[in-house]
Design a protein around this motif. Structure first.
Motif, PDB file in Angstrom:
ATOM      1  N   ASN A 140       0.813  -1.214   0.000  1.00 33.08           N
ATOM      2  CA  ASN A 140       0.000   0.000   0.000  1.00 33.08           C
ATOM      3  C   ASN A 140       0.848   1.267   0.000  1.00 33.08           C
ATOM      4  O   ASN A 140       0.306   2.365  -0.079  1.00 33.08           O
ATOM      5  CB  ASN A 140      -0.934   0.008   1.216  1.00 33.08           C
ATOM      6  N   ASP A 147       3.792   3.880  -1.467  1.00 31.32           N
ATOM      7  CA  ASP A 147       4.494   4.241  -2.690  1.00 31.32           C
ATOM      8  C   ASP A 147       5.999   4.222  -2.406  1.00 31.32           C
ATOM      9  O   ASP A 147       6.429   3.944  -1.285  1.00 31.32           O
ATOM     10  CB  ASP A 147       4.028   5.605  -3.216  1.00 31.32           C
ATOM     11  N   ASP A 148       6.810   4.479  -3.428  1.00 25.59           N
ATOM     12  CA  ASP A 148       8.265   4.414  -3.273  1.00 25.59           C
ATOM     13  C   ASP A 148       8.775   5.349  -2.176  1.00 25.59           C
ATOM     14  O   ASP A 148       9.653   4.979  -1.403  1.00 25.59           O
ATOM     15  CB  ASP A 148       8.966   4.745  -4.596  1.00 25.59           C
ATOM     16  N   GLU A 149       8.213   6.532  -2.093  1.00 25.20           N
ATOM     17  CA  GLU A 149       8.655   7.498  -1.085  1.00 25.20           C
ATOM     18  C   GLU A 149       8.357   7.002   0.331  1.00 25.20           C
ATOM     19  O   GLU A 149       9.188   7.107   1.232  1.00 25.20           O
ATOM     20  CB  GLU A 149       7.970   8.844  -1.332  1.00 25.20           C
ATOM     21  N   GLU A 150       7.165   6.437   0.525  1.00 24.23           N
ATOM     22  CA  GLU A 150       6.787   5.916   1.838  1.00 24.23           C
ATOM     23  C   GLU A 150       7.636   4.697   2.219  1.00 24.23           C
ATOM     24  O   GLU A 150       8.067   4.562   3.365  1.00 24.23           O
ATOM     25  CB  GLU A 150       5.303   5.546   1.860  1.00 24.23           C
TER      26      GLU A 150
END
Length: 146
Positions: free
Chosen positions: A15, A17-20
């Motif tokens: 769930n 994204d790459d940043e998270e």
């Protein structure tokens, strides 16, 4: 008893994204570094041919290198579990040699039992044991203690 070789920790949150996922991995890395481990680094993989870099950093993977005791490895599993719980991440996989532990939505009691079994297998594994059977491979189930 000292454990030699690398331990790989992979955090998976479908769930995020790459940043998270990058932030979650950085948080886990910072907490693991407080254990005074010899080395906790982001895993790298070969980059695309002709790309900017020969290696790419893996967003959700950390490699713990050097030797450490079973007690330190137990602390690593607790930190991973704490980060999963706080972040809501879906699962984490810890790998030492051929031995794999997957933590995913199980009760504390079940997770603790699997962690202890995995630690025993890892501690008893000789450094060069190709083909050795893996330890506990997966934990799934409802959250909460049964």
């Amino acid at each position: 008893m000292m454990i030699t070789g690398d331990v790989t920790v992979v955090v998976d949150d479908e769930n995020a994204d790459d940043e998270e996922l990058d932030a979650l991995t950085r948080q886990l890395q910072e907490e693991l570094l407080q254990l005074d481990l010899p080395d906790v680094v982001r895993a790298t993989a070969p980059g695309a041919t002709g790309g900017k870099s020969a290696f790419l950093t893996s967003l959700g993977t950390l490699v713990l290198s050097g030797g450490f005791s079973v007690a330190v490895l137990r602390s690593v599993t607790r930190i991973v579990q704490d980060v999963l719980r706080r972040s809501g991440a879906r699962r984490a996989v810890l790998v030492s040699g051929e031995n794999r532990l997957e933590i995913q939505g199980a009760s504390k009691k079940t997770t603790d039992a699997a962690v202890e079994a995995w630690l025993r297998v890892v501690a008893d594994a000789p450094d060069a044991a190709p083909g050795r059977a893996a330890g506990p491979t997966a934990l799934e189930g409802p959250t909460g203690d049964a």
